[in-house]
Design an enzyme around this catalytic site. Structure first.
Site, PDB file in Angstrom:
ATOM      1  N   LYS A 148      52.829  83.364  29.996  1.00 26.00           N
ATOM      2  CA  LYS A 148      53.080  83.779  31.592  1.00 26.00           C
ATOM      3  C   LYS A 148      52.732  82.515  31.998  1.00 26.00           C
ATOM      4  O   LYS A 148      52.104  81.516  31.402  1.00 26.00           O
ATOM      5  CB  LYS A 148      52.501  84.883  31.813  1.00 26.00           C
ATOM      6  CG  LYS A 148      52.911  86.249  31.507  1.00 26.00           C
ATOM      7  CD  LYS A 148      52.239  87.392  32.248  1.00 26.00           C
ATOM      8  CE  LYS A 148      52.651  88.673  31.822  1.00 26.00           C
ATOM      9  NZ  LYS A 148      51.695  89.719  32.469  1.00 26.00           N
ATOM     10  N   HIS A 151      49.060  80.257  36.817  1.00 26.80           N
ATOM     11  CA  HIS A 151      49.192  79.872  38.291  1.00 26.80           C
ATOM     12  C   HIS A 151      47.897  79.523  38.987  1.00 26.80           C
ATOM     13  O   HIS A 151      46.923  79.202  38.314  1.00 26.80           O
ATOM     14  CB  HIS A 151      49.673  81.180  38.824  1.00 26.80           C
ATOM     15  CG  HIS A 151      48.800  82.308  38.721  1.00 26.80           C
ATOM     16  ND1 HIS A 151      47.634  82.710  39.215  1.00 26.80           N
ATOM     17  CD2 HIS A 151      49.107  83.416  37.618  1.00 26.80           C
ATOM     18  CE1 HIS A 151      47.255  83.796  38.751  1.00 26.80           C
ATOM     19  NE2 HIS A 151      47.798  84.209  38.033  1.00 26.80           N
ATOM     20  N   HIS A 154      44.476  80.965  38.226  1.00 26.61           N
ATOM     21  CA  HIS A 154      43.984  80.427  37.147  1.00 26.61           C
ATOM     22  C   HIS A 154      43.243  79.007  37.287  1.00 26.61           C
ATOM     23  O   HIS A 154      42.018  78.775  36.958  1.00 26.61           O
ATOM     24  CB  HIS A 154      44.709  80.222  36.017  1.00 26.61           C
ATOM     25  CG  HIS A 154      45.300  81.693  35.634  1.00 26.61           C
ATOM     26  ND1 HIS A 154      46.958  81.821  35.554  1.00 26.61           N
ATOM     27  CD2 HIS A 154      44.777  82.851  35.063  1.00 26.61           C
ATOM     28  CE1 HIS A 154      46.918  83.080  35.350  1.00 26.61           C
ATOM     29  NE2 HIS A 154      45.754  83.775  35.082  1.00 26.61           N
TER      30      HIS A 154
HETATM   31  N1  ARG Z   1      44.262  87.054  32.154  1.00 21.07           N
HETATM   32  C1  ARG Z   1      43.918  87.693  33.567  1.00 21.07           C
HETATM   33  C2  ARG Z   1      45.100  87.418  34.605  1.00 21.07           C
HETATM   34  O1  ARG Z   1      45.677  86.269  34.541  1.00 21.07           O
HETATM   35  C3  ARG Z   1      42.746  87.184  33.895  1.00 21.07           C
HETATM   36  C4  ARG Z   1      41.562  87.728  33.302  1.00 21.07           C
HETATM   37  C5  ARG Z   1      40.188  88.060  33.971  1.00 21.07           C
HETATM   38  N2  ARG Z   1      39.275  88.367  33.127  1.00 21.07           N
HETATM   39  C6  ARG Z   1      38.947  89.614  32.740  1.00 21.07           C
HETATM   40  N3  ARG Z   1      37.890  89.889  31.985  1.00 21.07           N
HETATM   41  N4  ARG Z   1      39.673  90.507  33.211  1.00 21.07           N
HETATM   42  O2  ARG Z   1      45.319  88.025  35.513  1.00 21.07           O
END
Ligand code: ARG
Length: 592
Positions: A148, A151, A154
């Site tokens: 994905k 963005h 991140h």
């Molecule tokens: N990969 C997730 C996202 O892009 C964020 C992860 C954040 N960390 C977690 N432990 N939930 O939305």
């Protein structure tokens, strides 16, 4: 006289923050003049003064019997100048204390010099402290989703997380920085189905992140016309969850290639992870165990075969914890993941740097862990942040980290080329442009409180005017050029032979005092978990230096001893500015 003539106050460490000594000296006077005020109580009342005042004490905050004027009178009546404090002034409810300039100058420059130059041999860097010694923290940040888009959310997590991991290290913590990849979920079923149709080994090797994303976009489009695609994808993901090696084979390759590409990009950002983990690594066992325990506690209900946890009582809504087909879910993986991390690392603290858009999600899994009675559940912290609005490249929308980095470098490069003469003197303009561009992005991101939204603005963030990343880099480069530009003053004498008493200009004093505050800036950042205070500090220091160039000149100063003392001060300033920039994950440049 030495610092040992002052009493010790808990929580202070004059060997790393010499301003503590000045504050202790003030606190000692207050407690002696105003019994029963203790020195510890008095110490907490010693604040930085407004412009022109070093330290200020608001008398009413001690809630002592008697009138403010009388109390102030007592302090003033007993006041005697010593090596730390030169004078005191009474102004309404306040007492303003002035530090003795010669001591201030000597002690601060000695400390900056002693600690910064000692680093290569393993001694601490100036500004660091030991408050976290013996403690372990996991900082989870960045955590993009494979296939994905990466963005700006991140990007913010990456920038803030990198800062926090530098900050915790600076405070003596044992830091494990962790990237929790979104590497699991139905989208991988989609990609698997899509890859059969659109996949190309060649494209994959060129840029795995981009290719997988393209495949995902195409197959998602197909699925809108043909519902069969989603059914296929769900089946595939179920096979993955069941550990079917055939279904997992490609996924493993994709994941490894994506991590490799990410690691390169993080490296450009001066960011590194100790551990790459991901949602895929949370075992089914730990999730099952968690669900069973929640079930026992009567918190789970079955709705159409799916399992739901009811957190309405805590105003945290209801949430699915397991899907109808038995496959796992983001929330449940976070619950199981935290349990596994504690078992593996026994952390004293774990920080999740996740967007405020996921506040509810984070509150839910923190709550569940508390309900499950894990004694370590209150060691979890959510560091959140607001949105970035309007982030796109000039040509379109940036969805990949490498595009953002390239765009920053390009914009900066064009900017630099406008000054042909200067440009010709830069050895590796591309690298410099990229570093300055990245500094621009980072500083724009960290300049305000985390929770604020901000709009992405290429022109503003890459300008050399105003409080920007390029401005900070420029300030550092100018300081870094001073030795080159003044060979006649080198080598500097042993620092003990440098006469710092000639540094009497108010501009010099202002710079030096600011240098003295840096250890406090680090401590405050630790309390607030905010980078903005460090950014503000870096700008204040840069501004103070910019206004000192004329009155505190080096090159045009005829008196060598004086010129050398000034040069030494600027070099100390360079080191502290560089330390602050590194804390913010910037790479201070030598030339630009
Ligand atoms: N990969 C997730 C996202 O892009 C964020 C992860 C954040 N960390 C977690 N432990 N939930 O939305």
């Amino acid at each position: 006289m030495s610092t040992s003539t002052l009493p010790h106050v808990p929580g202070t460490d004059p060997s790393r923050c010499i301003l503590d000594s000045f504050r202790i000296s003030i606190a000692k006077r207050l407690s002696e003049a105003l019994p029963p005020l203790t020195i510890e109580q008095a110490y907490t009342g010693v604040d930085y003064g407004k412009k022109g005042e070093d330290f200020t004490v608001a008398i009413p905050r001690f809630r002592l019997p008697g009138k403010v004027d009388e109390l102030a009178g007592k302090v003033i009546g007993q006041f005697q100048e010593d090596e730390w404090i030169q004078s005191v002034k009474h102004d309404k409810a306040f007492l303003h204390f002035q530090c003795k300039t010669t001591t201030l100058t000597r002690r601060i420059l000695d400390q900056v010099h002693g600690l910064t130059y000692a680093t290569p041999s393993g001694k601490p860097e100036y500004g660091t402290n030991t408050t976290g010694a013996g403690k372990k923290v996991i900082i989870e940040y960045s955590s993009p989703n494979i296939a994905k888009s990466f963005h700006v959310g991140h990007l913010r997590s990456t920038i803030i997380g990198a800062f926090l991991s530098n900050l915790y290290k600076a405070c003596g913590w044992d830091v494990i920085s962790m990237n929790y990849l979104g590497d699991w979920g139905t989208q991988f079923g989609m990609i698997a189905v899509g890859f059969q149709k659109y996949g190309s080994q060649e494209e994959l090797e060129k840029d795995a992140i981009k290719h997988l994303y393209d495949v995902y976009v195409k197959i998602t489009k197909d699925s809108e016309a043909d519902p069969e695609v989603k059914v296929e994808a769900a089946k595939w993901f179920k096979r993955m969850e069941d550990g079917d090696e055939e279904a997992l084979k490609n996924w493993r390759v994709w994941r490894a290639m994506s991590i490799k590409k990410y690691a390169e990009e993080y490296d450009r950002l001066n960011v590194a992870f100790d551990v790459y983990t991901g949602e895929s690594e949370v075992s089914k066992g730990s999730q099952d165990k968690a669900l069973a325990r929640l079930e026992e506690m009567g918190l789970i209900s079955d709705v159409d075969g799916a399992k739901l946890i009811d957190l309405e009582k805590w105003k945290l809504a209801k949430a699915v914890v397991r899907k109808k087909d038995g496959t796992s879910i983001y929330l449940t993986r976070d619950i199981g993941g935290a349990i596994e991390r504690y078992e593996k690392y026994q952390f004293d603290k774990m920080i999740y740097v996740i967007s405020a858009q996921q506040d509810l999600h984070v509150a839910q899994f923190f709550k569940v862990l508390k309900l499950m009675d894990y004694p370590w559940a209150d060691r979890l912290e959510h560091v959140n942040y607001g949105l970035v609005l309007g982030m796109s490249t000039r040509k379109g929308t940036a969805v990949f980290l490498d595009q953002i980095i390239k765009e920053a470098a390009n914009v900066m490069h064009e900017h630099m080329q406008k000054n042909a003469e200067k440009y010709a003197n830069i050895e590796d303009p591309e690298t410099v442009a990229r570093e300055v561009g990245i500094s621009g992005i980072k500083i724009q991101d960290m300049a305000a409180k985390r929770i604020n939204n901000y709009s992405f603005n290429w022109d503003r963030m890459l300008s050399f005017e105003g409080d920007t990343g390029p401005y900070l880099q420029y300030a550092h480069v100018r300081l870094a050029s001073m030795e080159r530009k003044n060979p006649q003053l080198l080598p500097l004498p042993e620092t003990t032979s440098i006469d710092t008493s000639v540094l009497t200009e108010s501009h010099a004093r202002e710079i030096i005092f600011l240098l003295g505050t840096y250890p406090d800036v680090v401590k405050t950042a630790m309390k607030t978990q905010e980078p903005s205070g460090v950014v503000t500090f870096a700008f204040r220091l840069s501004h103070a230096i910019a206004s000192a160039w004329e009155t505190v000149a080096v090159k045009s100063e005829q008196d060598t001893a004086k010129a050398q003392a000034r040069l030494w001060m600027y070099l100390c300033a360079r080191d502290v500015l560089a330390a602050a920039m590194r804390l913010l994950s910037l790479r201070p440049l030598e030339r630009m």
